[in-house]
Design a protein around this motif. Structure first.
Motif, PDB file in Angstrom:
ATOM      1  N   ARG A 169      28.640 -26.546 -48.354  1.00  0.00           N
ATOM      2  CA  ARG A 169      29.485 -26.400 -47.166  1.00  0.00           C
ATOM      3  C   ARG A 169      29.160 -27.535 -46.201  1.00  0.00           C
ATOM      4  O   ARG A 169      28.005 -27.740 -45.826  1.00  0.00           O
ATOM      5  CB  ARG A 169      29.268 -25.046 -46.497  1.00  0.00           C
ATOM      6  CG  ARG A 169      30.228 -24.819 -45.314  1.00  0.00           C
ATOM      7  CD  ARG A 169      30.108 -23.418 -44.745  1.00  0.00           C
ATOM      8  NE  ARG A 169      30.436 -22.404 -45.739  1.00  0.00           N
ATOM      9  CZ  ARG A 169      31.672 -22.035 -46.067  1.00  0.00           C
ATOM     10  NH1 ARG A 169      32.710 -22.636 -45.478  1.00  0.00           N
ATOM     11  NH2 ARG A 169      31.878 -21.097 -46.967  1.00  0.00           N
ATOM     12  N   ILE A 170      30.188 -28.263 -45.802  1.00  0.00           N
ATOM     13  CA  ILE A 170      30.045 -29.412 -44.921  1.00  0.00           C
ATOM     14  C   ILE A 170      30.519 -29.030 -43.523  1.00  0.00           C
ATOM     15  O   ILE A 170      31.637 -28.530 -43.346  1.00  0.00           O
ATOM     16  CB  ILE A 170      30.862 -30.613 -45.437  1.00  0.00           C
ATOM     17  CG1 ILE A 170      30.528 -30.896 -46.904  1.00  0.00           C
ATOM     18  CG2 ILE A 170      30.599 -31.835 -44.570  1.00  0.00           C
ATOM     19  CD1 ILE A 170      29.095 -31.250 -47.163  1.00  0.00           C
ATOM     20  N   ARG A 171      29.657 -29.283 -42.538  1.00  0.00           N
ATOM     21  CA  ARG A 171      29.991 -28.980 -41.147  1.00  0.00           C
ATOM     22  C   ARG A 171      30.196 -30.278 -40.370  1.00  0.00           C
ATOM     23  O   ARG A 171      29.560 -31.294 -40.655  1.00  0.00           O
ATOM     24  CB  ARG A 171      28.889 -28.133 -40.502  1.00  0.00           C
ATOM     25  CG  ARG A 171      28.658 -26.817 -41.222  1.00  0.00           C
ATOM     26  CD  ARG A 171      27.642 -25.932 -40.509  1.00  0.00           C
ATOM     27  NE  ARG A 171      27.369 -24.738 -41.293  1.00  0.00           N
ATOM     28  CZ  ARG A 171      28.141 -23.651 -41.298  1.00  0.00           C
ATOM     29  NH1 ARG A 171      29.218 -23.619 -40.514  1.00  0.00           N
ATOM     30  NH2 ARG A 171      27.839 -22.612 -42.057  1.00  0.00           N
ATOM     31  N   PHE A 172      31.060 -30.200 -39.383  1.00  0.00           N
ATOM     32  CA  PHE A 172      31.469 -31.375 -38.625  1.00  0.00           C
ATOM     33  C   PHE A 172      31.394 -31.115 -37.131  1.00  0.00           C
ATOM     34  O   PHE A 172      31.530 -29.972 -36.669  1.00  0.00           O
ATOM     35  CB  PHE A 172      32.914 -31.769 -38.963  1.00  0.00           C
ATOM     36  CG  PHE A 172      33.163 -32.064 -40.412  1.00  0.00           C
ATOM     37  CD1 PHE A 172      33.054 -33.357 -40.901  1.00  0.00           C
ATOM     38  CD2 PHE A 172      33.494 -31.050 -41.297  1.00  0.00           C
ATOM     39  CE1 PHE A 172      33.284 -33.637 -42.230  1.00  0.00           C
ATOM     40  CE2 PHE A 172      33.730 -31.321 -42.646  1.00  0.00           C
ATOM     41  CZ  PHE A 172      33.623 -32.618 -43.114  1.00  0.00           C
ATOM     42  N   SER A 173      31.217 -32.173 -36.381  1.00  0.00           N
ATOM     43  CA  SER A 173      31.532 -32.162 -34.957  1.00  0.00           C
ATOM     44  C   SER A 173      32.936 -32.738 -34.793  1.00  0.00           C
ATOM     45  O   SER A 173      33.520 -33.248 -35.752  1.00  0.00           O
ATOM     46  CB  SER A 173      30.509 -32.984 -34.167  1.00  0.00           C
ATOM     47  OG  SER A 173      30.527 -34.338 -34.594  1.00  0.00           O
ATOM     48  N   HIS A 174      33.477 -32.644 -33.597  1.00  0.00           N
ATOM     49  CA  HIS A 174      34.847 -33.125 -33.327  1.00  0.00           C
ATOM     50  C   HIS A 174      35.824 -32.511 -34.339  1.00  0.00           C
ATOM     51  O   HIS A 174      36.712 -33.191 -34.856  1.00  0.00           O
ATOM     52  CB  HIS A 174      34.908 -34.655 -33.393  1.00  0.00           C
ATOM     53  CG  HIS A 174      33.976 -35.329 -32.449  1.00  0.00           C
ATOM     54  ND1 HIS A 174      34.309 -35.611 -31.146  1.00  0.00           N
ATOM     55  CD2 HIS A 174      32.693 -35.770 -32.611  1.00  0.00           C
ATOM     56  CE1 HIS A 174      33.287 -36.200 -30.543  1.00  0.00           C
ATOM     57  NE2 HIS A 174      32.294 -36.301 -31.410  1.00  0.00           N
ATOM     58  N   ALA A 175      35.627 -31.220 -34.611  1.00  0.00           N
ATOM     59  CA  ALA A 175      36.353 -30.565 -35.704  1.00  0.00           C
ATOM     60  C   ALA A 175      37.401 -29.574 -35.218  1.00  0.00           C
ATOM     61  O   ALA A 175      37.944 -28.815 -36.036  1.00  0.00           O
ATOM     62  CB  ALA A 175      35.365 -29.865 -36.626  1.00  0.00           C
ATOM     63  N   THR A 176      37.702 -29.564 -33.939  1.00  0.00           N
ATOM     64  CA  THR A 176      38.745 -28.656 -33.453  1.00  0.00           C
ATOM     65  C   THR A 176      40.059 -28.943 -34.165  1.00  0.00           C
ATOM     66  O   THR A 176      40.525 -30.083 -34.214  1.00  0.00           O
ATOM     67  CB  THR A 176      38.939 -28.824 -31.935  1.00  0.00           C
ATOM     68  OG1 THR A 176      37.706 -28.542 -31.272  1.00  0.00           O
ATOM     69  CG2 THR A 176      40.028 -27.892 -31.427  1.00  0.00           C
ATOM     70  N   GLY A 177      40.638 -27.898 -34.754  1.00  0.00           N
ATOM     71  CA  GLY A 177      41.888 -28.080 -35.488  1.00  0.00           C
ATOM     72  C   GLY A 177      41.714 -28.830 -36.788  1.00  0.00           C
ATOM     73  O   GLY A 177      42.633 -29.530 -37.238  1.00  0.00           O
ATOM     74  N   LEU A 178      40.539 -28.685 -37.421  1.00  0.00           N
ATOM     75  CA  LEU A 178      40.281 -29.380 -38.691  1.00  0.00           C
ATOM     76  C   LEU A 178      41.377 -29.059 -39.694  1.00  0.00           C
ATOM     77  O   LEU A 178      41.726 -27.896 -39.906  1.00  0.00           O
ATOM     78  CB  LEU A 178      38.921 -28.946 -39.244  1.00  0.00           C
ATOM     79  CG  LEU A 178      38.318 -29.817 -40.341  1.00  0.00           C
ATOM     80  CD1 LEU A 178      37.938 -31.188 -39.801  1.00  0.00           C
ATOM     81  CD2 LEU A 178      37.088 -29.132 -40.942  1.00  0.00           C
ATOM     82  N   GLN A 179      41.927 -30.095 -40.321  1.00  0.00           N
ATOM     83  CA  GLN A 179      43.067 -29.902 -41.216  1.00  0.00           C
ATOM     84  C   GLN A 179      43.201 -31.077 -42.172  1.00  0.00           C
ATOM     85  O   GLN A 179      42.530 -32.097 -42.025  1.00  0.00           O
ATOM     86  CB  GLN A 179      44.354 -29.765 -40.403  1.00  0.00           C
ATOM     87  CG  GLN A 179      44.655 -30.970 -39.533  1.00  0.00           C
ATOM     88  CD  GLN A 179      45.794 -30.750 -38.562  1.00  0.00           C
ATOM     89  OE1 GLN A 179      46.964 -30.831 -38.938  1.00  0.00           O
ATOM     90  NE2 GLN A 179      45.445 -30.454 -37.306  1.00  0.00           N
ATOM     91  N   SER A 180      44.050 -30.891 -43.151  1.00  0.00           N
ATOM     92  CA  SER A 180      44.369 -31.983 -44.066  1.00  0.00           C
ATOM     93  C   SER A 180      45.758 -32.499 -43.738  1.00  0.00           C
ATOM     94  O   SER A 180      46.639 -31.742 -43.352  1.00  0.00           O
ATOM     95  CB  SER A 180      44.309 -31.526 -45.520  1.00  0.00           C
ATOM     96  OG  SER A 180      45.295 -30.537 -45.770  1.00  0.00           O
TER      97      SER A 180
END
Length: 659
Positions: free
Chosen positions: A572-583
């Motif tokens: 599982r990969i976690r991110f910052s600046h990830a609001t609304g993460l999408q493809s």
């Protein structure tokens, strides 16, 4: 901030002593310039020793006396931004139409210098460039082995006439800031194509790191001995060619018509270029011809252009357009060995419809090639035409070279002045110091990709030294990360250098105060190292500036890798600046996963909230993930709600996997 005295010591130490001189301002001061707001503003120049100098601007009067070497400097107190033109008076010198706003230094290599007229929608962009509040200054190319005091260039009001030749990345960055911040913007463009970061770094800074220092010493020695070395090379090369029977022969009777447009080519071999001659079936060097037809639109008929063969090394070439020779590689160093070819084609040869390019190459070995043939400069609609089918024919074959031949082959001293360590700092940065600036944007790295492992150290050194020499604190330094480039690579294990260079850029932006990075992994073009979409390059750099420098409450970054965690047979990969993460446009692409064997396979990647779960049935015990980890991860599509792309990353550099 250093004192005025320390600033003067730095600037004057770079300048030769003067015994008598008329009063002059430093060359960066001209009509139409922008002075930096809200900071002390150095004004300096030369005069007769002991001459008194009076500077007047915006109600301020400052006085200085030229020192014994004829140098003087004053500092204006911080100024408020204004679009109302002012007058700067220095004794009898008067500069008109001076604005006060933000000045940005725009530096790097060719993608920073790439002009507005070569960007997307050039006619429209140029016609609409009516911005009297934006001012442009292009520093003329001037590499030097020692620091110089002047640059060539003048400030110009942004207009269709002035913007066409100006940096696209810099202009679109400045335009976005001007429209959002509503203050005058001055853009100081100082860039040179094909140059490494070492050339932009002060010699004394490089001397603090042994491997940079040794390289700088060798490059300086090479450039000083170049004339003598290459006079000797010509005779050595001629003797070597005669010894091994690879002296370039004259065009044979049979081949004299091979450049003609109407030649019968039914017996020519169809090949895909770029390629080494060995891949075309050659067992030795020889004389080879390549040719190709291009359909030129009627709009370009009769117009001259530059025919670029891009990269040809260790061989001779002669280029023809519609049967007429348009250029040949010099048989003298460094032209013989230096790789880029660019030949002017006169407009009278350019016809609407079918046109033919032919190239005769003399190569001592089958190991050489024409490579990276991404564009040939022919004005066709599809730039990919160069990277495709060509016709190939052998005029003459040499005997195969013995094993020791290439080891003894003479090499020219092809050191380029613009690539010598510190040469561009000396000639194009030092004379700008200590101009008051708001910050700098930097688009460079392509030339350092082969040495990516040292780039982080080098760029960090350069940034810190620029700041120290300017003595204006940690001014913002914004980096454009290299965009995607080259043909997409289907194998996730294929070696590549650009992703490591991008990683170094991101690490520098993260580790050095007041730095930022703009990601353009979706803005490139596989068929050119100079993608024309500089509009989005400038806009994304401006977003970083608006958030980090101007304090606007906006998102300027795409998703950034934070951590990975094992979950059964997945990571599982976690991110910052990830609001609304999408493809963007379909399932996630360009995630690769590997186990302990470090053999990567394209992974199944699923969005789960602000995380991505990565797995593959062939990797039951995964250890690491890579995303967009190639020169051109075409179609990588992880973005956030702001539509900004994720920064390419790898987790195999992590010391231990979080469980």
């Amino acid at each position: 901030m250093k004192s005025l005295l320390s600033l003067s010591v730095f600037v004057f130490s770079c300048l030769p002593a003067l015994h008598a001189a008329e009063l002059k301002l430093a060359s960066v001061f001209t009509d139409h310039m922008v002075l930096q707001r809200e900071k002390p503003v150095p004004i300096w120049g030369t005069a007769d020793p002991a001459q008194e100098v009076h500077v007047h601007f915006a109600g301020q009067q400052k006085t200085a006396r030229a020192d014994a070497s004829g140098h003087w400097m004053v500092q204006l107190d911080p100024l408020r931004a204004t679009a109302q033109p002012g007058t700067l008076k220095v004794n009898a010198i008067t500069l008109e139409d001076i604005l006060v706003g933000d000045v940005w230094l725009c530096s790097g290599q060719s993608n920073m210098g790439f002009s507005v007229k070569t960007c997307l929608n050039p006619e429209q962009e140029i016609a609409n460039a009516q911005y009297p509040g934006i001012r442009l200054f292009t520093v003329a190319q001037n590499p030097s082995l020692s620091p110089v005091k002047e640059v060539k260039g003048t400030w110009a009001v942004c207009s269709p006439e002035s913007v066409a030749q100006f940096s696209g990345a810099a202009y679109f960055f400045g335009r976005e800031l001007h429209q959002r911040v509503n203050v005058p913007i001055g853009l100081l463009q100082s860039s040179v194509g094909g140059t490494p970061a070492e050339a932009w770094t002060r010699r004394e800074a490089l001397a603090s790191v042994p491997h940079f220092s040794m390289r700088a010493e060798k490059e300086n020695a090479d450039i000083r001995s170049q004339k003598e070395d290459n006079e000797r090379f010509v005779a050595e090369r001629t003797a070597w060619e005669a010894r091994y029977g690879v002296t370039p022969p004259p065009v044979s009777e049979a081949a004299k018509q091979w450049a003609e447009p109407d030649l019968d080519v039914t017996d020519w071999k169809r090949v895909t270029l770029p390629a080494p001659w060995s891949s075309l079936g050659m067992k030795s060097g020889g004389v080879f011809w390549i040719r190709r037809e291009f359909e030129v639109p009627a709009t370009h008929a009769g117009k001259p252009f530059l025919l670029g063969l891009n990269w040809v090394t260790d061989q001779y070439d002669t280029a023809y357009f519609n049967g007429v020779e348009v250029g040949r590689a010099s048989d003298k160093a460094p032209g013989f060995n230096h790789v880029q070819r660019s030949y002017p084609v006169p407009g009278k040869l350019v016809k609407a419809g079918r046109n033919v390019v032919a190239v005769r190459v003399v190569s001592a070995t089958e190991k050489a090639s024409i490579y990276l043939l991404r564009t040939v400069g022919v004005p066709v609609a599809d730039s990919r035409a160069a990277q495709s089918d060509w016709l190939f024919k052998v005029e003459h074959s040499f005997a195969p070279l013995p094993p020791d031949a290439l080891r003894s082959r003479p090499k020219p001293n092809n050191q380029l002045m613009r690539n010598v360590s510190s040469s561009l700092y000396n000639g194009m940065i030092a004379p700008l110091i200590p101009t008051a600036i708001r910050g700098a944007i930097w688009y460079q790295g392509e030339s350092n990709a082969p040495r990516h492992s040292e780039y982080g150290e080098l760029l960090s050194l350069m940034i810190r030294d620029w700041r120290a020499q300017w003595a204006q604190g940690d001014f913002p330094f914004l980096i454009q990360q290299l965009v995607n480039n080259g043909l997409p690579q289907p194998d996730p294990n294929k070696p590549a250098s650009w992703p490591f260079l991008r990683e170094a850029q991101a690490q520098v932006a993260e580790s050095i105060p007041q730095c930022g990075i703009a990601v353009g992994i979706d803005l490139g073009d596989p068929y050119t190292i100079h993608p024309p979409n500089k509009q989005d390059v400038g806009k994304r750099l401006a977003l970083v500036a608006l958030e980090k420098v101007y304090g606007e409450p906006i998102e300027s970054s795409g998703p950034r890798f934070v951590s990975q965690q094992k979950e059964g047979g997945a990571l599982r990969i976690r991110f910052s600046h990830a609001t609304g993460l999408q493809s963007r446009e379909g399932p996630l692409r360009h995630f690769a996963i590997a186990g302990e064997d470090e053999k990567y396979v394209w992974a199944d990647a699923k969005l789960e909230g602000e995380t991505v779960l990565v797995s593959h049935p062939e990797v039951p015990a995964p250890v690491s993930v890579r995303y967009a980890w190639s020169d051109n991860p075409d179609g990588c599509n992880l973005i956030n709600a702001a539509g900004l792309p994720a920064i390419p990353f790898r987790t195999d550099s992590i010391q231990s996997v979080r469980k």
